[in-house]
Design a protein around this motif. Structure first.
Motif, mmCIF file in Angstrom:
data_model
loop_
_atom_site.group_PDB
_atom_site.id
_atom_site.type_symbol
_atom_site.label_atom_id
_atom_site.label_comp_id
_atom_site.label_asym_id
_atom_site.label_seq_id
_atom_site.Cartn_x
_atom_site.Cartn_y
_atom_site.Cartn_z
ATOM 1 N N SER A 156 16.886 34.068 0.199
ATOM 2 C CA SER A 156 16.212 32.782 -0.023
ATOM 3 C C SER A 156 14.891 32.940 -0.766
ATOM 4 N N GLU A 157 14.299 34.108 -0.675
ATOM 5 C CA GLU A 157 13.024 34.350 -1.358
ATOM 6 C C GLU A 157 13.215 34.874 -2.780
ATOM 7 N N THR A 158 14.442 35.200 -3.152
ATOM 8 C CA THR A 158 14.737 35.744 -4.471
ATOM 9 C C THR A 158 15.229 34.615 -5.375
ATOM 10 N N PRO A 159 14.508 34.349 -6.473
ATOM 11 C CA PRO A 159 14.934 33.265 -7.358
ATOM 12 C C PRO A 159 16.251 33.599 -8.059
ATOM 13 N N ALA A 160 17.137 32.612 -8.104
ATOM 14 C CA ALA A 160 18.387 32.774 -8.849
ATOM 15 C C ALA A 160 18.078 32.634 -10.339
ATOM 16 N N THR A 161 18.768 33.408 -11.159
ATOM 17 C CA THR A 161 18.539 33.342 -12.612
ATOM 18 C C THR A 161 19.761 32.821 -13.360
ATOM 19 N N THR A 162 20.853 32.601 -12.614
ATOM 20 C CA THR A 162 22.075 32.080 -13.228
ATOM 21 C C THR A 162 22.716 31.065 -12.282
ATOM 22 N N LEU A 163 23.685 30.303 -12.830
ATOM 23 C CA LEU A 163 24.444 29.393 -11.977
ATOM 24 C C LEU A 163 25.231 30.170 -10.921
ATOM 25 N N VAL A 164 25.715 31.337 -11.284
ATOM 26 C CA VAL A 164 26.438 32.171 -10.323
ATOM 27 C C VAL A 164 25.506 32.567 -9.173
ATOM 28 N N GLY A 165 24.273 32.867 -9.497
ATOM 29 C CA GLY A 165 23.287 33.199 -8.461
ATOM 30 C C GLY A 165 23.013 32.024 -7.544
ATOM 31 N N VAL A 166 22.901 30.815 -8.120
ATOM 32 C CA VAL A 166 22.706 29.612 -7.314
ATOM 33 C C VAL A 166 23.914 29.413 -6.393
ATOM 34 N N ALA A 167 25.103 29.557 -6.950
ATOM 35 C CA ALA A 167 26.324 29.401 -6.157
ATOM 36 C C ALA A 167 26.383 30.438 -5.036
ATOM 37 N N ALA A 168 25.981 31.645 -5.333
ATOM 38 C CA ALA A 168 25.997 32.706 -4.318
ATOM 39 C C ALA A 168 25.039 32.379 -3.176
ATOM 40 N N LYS A 169 23.864 31.845 -3.507
ATOM 41 C CA LYS A 169 22.908 31.473 -2.467
ATOM 42 C C LYS A 169 23.455 30.336 -1.607
ATOM 43 N N LEU A 170 24.062 29.345 -2.243
ATOM 44 C CA LEU A 170 24.665 28.246 -1.480
ATOM 45 C C LEU A 170 25.827 28.746 -0.623
ATOM 46 N N ASP A 171 26.620 29.652 -1.169
ATOM 47 C CA ASP A 171 27.746 30.201 -0.429
ATOM 48 C C ASP A 171 27.254 30.955 0.814
ATOM 49 N N ALA A 172 26.148 31.676 0.687
ATOM 50 C CA ALA A 172 25.585 32.396 1.839
ATOM 51 C C ALA A 172 25.145 31.406 2.915
ATOM 52 N N VAL A 173 24.515 30.311 2.505
ATOM 53 C CA VAL A 173 24.105 29.270 3.451
ATOM 54 C C VAL A 173 25.341 28.690 4.142
ATOM 55 N N LEU A 174 26.349 28.416 3.348
ATOM 56 C CA LEU A 174 27.585 27.839 3.870
ATOM 57 C C LEU A 174 28.239 28.768 4.896
ATOM 58 N N LYS A 175 28.391 30.039 4.528
ATOM 59 C CA LYS A 175 29.049 30.994 5.417
ATOM 60 C C LYS A 175 28.254 31.216 6.696
ATOM 61 N N GLU A 176 26.959 31.200 6.616
ATOM 62 C CA GLU A 176 26.122 31.446 7.793
ATOM 63 C C GLU A 176 25.969 30.206 8.657
ATOM 64 N N GLY A 177 25.927 29.044 8.033
ATOM 65 C CA GLY A 177 25.567 27.851 8.782
ATOM 66 C C GLY A 177 26.691 27.003 9.315
ATOM 67 N N GLN A 178 27.780 26.890 8.584
ATOM 68 C CA GLN A 178 28.815 25.951 9.013
ATOM 69 C C GLN A 178 29.591 26.508 10.210
ATOM 70 N N PRO A 179 29.914 25.647 11.157
ATOM 71 C CA PRO A 179 30.620 26.086 12.363
ATOM 72 C C PRO A 179 32.051 26.552 12.097
ATOM 73 N N SER A 180 32.709 25.975 11.075
ATOM 74 C CA SER A 180 34.055 26.400 10.707
ATOM 75 C C SER A 180 34.250 26.144 9.218
ATOM 76 N N GLU A 181 35.255 26.787 8.641
ATOM 77 C CA GLU A 181 35.468 26.687 7.191
ATOM 78 C C GLU A 181 35.819 25.286 6.732
ATOM 79 N N ASP A 182 36.374 24.474 7.612
ATOM 80 C CA ASP A 182 36.752 23.120 7.213
ATOM 81 C C ASP A 182 35.896 22.054 7.895
ATOM 82 N N GLU A 183 34.687 22.436 8.287
ATOM 83 C CA GLU A 183 33.763 21.506 8.954
ATOM 84 C C GLU A 183 33.558 20.259 8.098
ATOM 85 N N ALA A 184 33.745 19.088 8.706
ATOM 86 C CA ALA A 184 33.667 17.828 7.959
ATOM 87 C C ALA A 184 32.333 17.113 8.113
ATOM 88 N N GLU A 185 31.467 17.612 8.979
ATOM 89 C CA GLU A 185 30.170 16.966 9.203
ATOM 90 C C GLU A 185 29.191 17.316 8.086
#
Length: 153
Positions: free
Chosen positions: A101-130
């Motif tokens: 989170s402290e490392t700036p993304a320099t590409t769209l792939v980097g932005v996607a990777a950061k969001l994916d990390a948030v998703l994998k760590e935060g969501q209770p299940s892969e198909d969470e609808a909330e």
């Protein structure tokens, strides 16, 4: 790694609980059987008269024997070691997420990777609808689509 170790620790804890049971002692209180799960509960549930002192001593001895059985089985199957490894892996994952989170993304792939990390760590299940999980998945898909369009366009 943290998730795998967590599942292993839970499996071992379930095995201990099913074979040994969580350490406890049983006393009679007002004619009813009460199960206590710590020395603090045992000491706090009984008065100071001589009858309660005997009941307390017996309950403490029962609890200590149960705890010893738990500890011996724990040593054999390495539950505490698995729990420690899981905690260490979770702490490492948390540190990596903080660094990410402290490392700036320099590409769209980097932005996607950061969001994916948030998703994998935060969501209770892969198909969470909330909220916000479907929205985050949608943003990741948008970024992937835009990246593909840039590559082919």
């Amino acid at each position: 790694m943290a998730e795998r170790l967590c599942r292993e620790q839970q499996r071992l804890e379930r095995k201990l609980a099913e074979t040994i049971g969580f350490p406890s002692a049983m006393i009679l209180s007002n004619g009813e059987s009460v199960t206590l799960h710590s020395l603090k509960e045992i000491r706090g549930s009984l008065g100071v008269d001589s009858v309660d002192a005997v009941v307390r001593a017996n309950a403490e001895a029962e609890f200590a024997a149960h705890q010893a059985r738990w500890d011996a089985a724990d040593t054999e199957i390495r539950y505490s070691a698995a729990m420690l490894a899981e905690h260490e892996a979770a702490n490492r994952a948390e540190a990596l997420l903080e660094e990410l989170s402290e490392t700036p993304a320099t590409t769209l792939v980097g932005v996607a990777a950061k969001l994916d990390a948030v998703l994998k760590e935060g969501q209770p299940s892969e198909d969470e609808a909330e909220f916000p999980w479907p929205q985050i998945r949608s943003v990741i898909e948008d970024i992937a689509r835009i990246s593909r369009q840039r590559e082919t366009g």
